[in-house]
Motif scaffolding. Structure first.
Motif, PDB file in Angstrom:
ATOM      1  N   ALA A 322      -5.125  -7.050 -11.828  1.00  0.00           N
ATOM      2  CA  ALA A 322      -3.987  -7.263 -10.922  1.00  0.00           C
ATOM      3  C   ALA A 322      -3.237  -5.961 -10.666  1.00  0.00           C
ATOM      4  N   VAL A 323      -2.998  -5.184 -11.741  1.00  0.00           N
ATOM      5  CA  VAL A 323      -2.302  -3.897 -11.593  1.00  0.00           C
ATOM      6  C   VAL A 323      -3.096  -2.971 -10.684  1.00  0.00           C
ATOM      7  N   HIS A 324      -4.412  -2.948 -10.875  1.00  0.00           N
ATOM      8  CA  HIS A 324      -5.255  -2.081 -10.040  1.00  0.00           C
ATOM      9  C   HIS A 324      -5.223  -2.518  -8.577  1.00  0.00           C
ATOM     10  N   LYS A 325      -5.307  -3.814  -8.348  1.00  0.00           N
ATOM     11  CA  LYS A 325      -5.373  -4.329  -6.972  1.00  0.00           C
ATOM     12  C   LYS A 325      -4.052  -4.158  -6.223  1.00  0.00           C
ATOM     13  N   PHE A 326      -2.937  -4.481  -6.906  1.00  0.00           N
ATOM     14  CA  PHE A 326      -1.650  -4.516  -6.208  1.00  0.00           C
ATOM     15  C   PHE A 326      -0.823  -3.235  -6.341  1.00  0.00           C
ATOM     16  N   PHE A 327      -1.183  -2.347  -7.281  1.00  0.00           N
ATOM     17  CA  PHE A 327      -0.407  -1.124  -7.450  1.00  0.00           C
ATOM     18  C   PHE A 327      -1.238   0.147  -7.265  1.00  0.00           C
ATOM     19  N   ILE A 328      -2.427   0.171  -7.857  1.00  0.00           N
ATOM     20  CA  ILE A 328      -3.259   1.387  -7.810  1.00  0.00           C
ATOM     21  C   ILE A 328      -3.982   1.514  -6.474  1.00  0.00           C
ATOM     22  N   SER A 329      -4.712   0.471  -6.077  1.00  0.00           N
ATOM     23  CA  SER A 329      -5.495   0.514  -4.837  1.00  0.00           C
ATOM     24  C   SER A 329      -4.604   0.693  -3.626  1.00  0.00           C
TER      25      SER A 329
END
Length: 333
Positions: A322-329
């Motif tokens: 979730a962190v990768h999808k909504f913040f990192i990407s």
């Protein structure tokens, strides 16, 4: 002071020492693997058979009360108040007692297994709400490992003050450019360690775990005891716990590679982190050591703790995604 906080191994060691001192190295379980009768935390008066608890490794004045009872006789346990918990130490009162009572409350509406699942998810969500920025910084930090390694290689072997200052300035500029707090993971560590220790004790002391089960599986037994009794369900939970614990560490690295591939980033050899050393090497070493240590300890843990660790690891896997999808990407898009 900054140099001290940057040394994560030293900081982790001190955190462990503090936590051990807080818990006074005491164990709620006796040498027979059963919870000591005076350590049980319950939200209401309930009865438990003598054979299901330890009554021999408790204060002598209490032992006399139970010595004439047969194994099938029931012992009445009075509700544990917040004041009772605080009398045994603030760590028990402020951390262990609330977690144990949360498990009891949820388990009272379902069963012991769902008590652990519900309590774990609620606690992890609460921790995530307070540390989301730190966890985003931690994942971004992993994405920047090649650039950080490049800076380190640039000043490798240079020990003069000017070179050290320039290296620190370049690293700080990189952190600032990518909106990263280098001390973010330390905040997560400080918050998670007490909760981890609290959950460890709560799963052994909650009355719903002592007398409860999950789908017919006795959560108070250890995976080792389950293996000796030929109960495959104990081994399945143990194996899943180890696998998801490993994945919770490994997935951020896989996501990092995926992100670079998606952006068609090609790193030169000198910019790649060394697997045998450097930051990435240390991270991998800690990952493997942590997973191995958890696997060894879990054999003698009550299955309730292994079950908690499994649920917690699954939550961290979902959280990383979730962190990768909504913040990192989104940041790199």
């Amino acid at each position: 002071m900054k140099k001290f906080f940057k040394n994560k191994k030293r900081l982790l060691f001190i955190c462990l020492i503090v936590m051990v001192s807080l818990t006074a190295c005491s164990s709620p379980r006796g040498s027979d693997g059963k919870t000591k009768v005076n350590e049980i935390i319950t939200s209401e008066t309930f009865e438990v058979q003598k054979k299901n608890v330890n009554v021999t490794e408790i204060p002598e004045e209490m032992q006399a009360e139970y010595e004439n009872l047969s194994d099938d006789d029931y012992i009445t346990i009075e509700a544990t108040s917040f004041g009772d918990a605080m009398n045994t130490g603030w760590f028990n009162g402020l951390i262990v007692w609330p977690i144990a009572q949360l498990i009891n409350w949820i388990a009272g509406k379902t069963d012991a297994g769902f008590g652990i699942i519900g309590a774990t998810c609620l606690i992890q969500l609460l921790v995530f709400a307070f540390t989301v920025k730190s966890q985003v910084s931690s994942q971004r930090m992993q994405m920047l490992q090649p650039e950080l390694q490049k800076i380190q290689n640039k000043y490798a072997g240079k020990t003069d003050d000017r070179s050290r200052m320039m290296q620190a300035q370049e690293m700080q500029a990189l952190y600032k450019k990518n909106n990263i707090s280098p001390f973010g993971s330390i905040l997560v560590m400080f918050i998670q360690l007490p909760i981890l220790m609290g959950m460890y004790y709560a799963t052994m002391r909650a009355s719903s775990i002592v007398v409860g089960s999950f789908g017919g599986i006795d959560l108070s037994m250890t995976p080792l005891a389950g293996l000796q009794n030929g109960q495959i369900s104990y081994i399945i939970i143990f194996v899943l716990m180890v696998v998801f614990n490993f994945l919770s560490y490994k997935i951020p690295q896989w996501l990092q590679k995926h992100e670079k591939k998606k952006q068609h980033i090609k790193e030169k050899k000198y910019a790649q982190p060394k697997q045998s050393g450097g930051m990435m090497g240390n991270m991998n070493m800690m990952m493997y050591m942590s997973t191995a240590m958890i696997a060894i300890l879990a054999f003698s843990w009550p299955l309730a703790m292994s079950f908690y660790w499994l649920v917690s690891s699954v939550f961290r896997v979902v959280q990383n995604l979730a962190v990768h999808k909504f913040f990192i990407s989104k940041k790199t898009a």
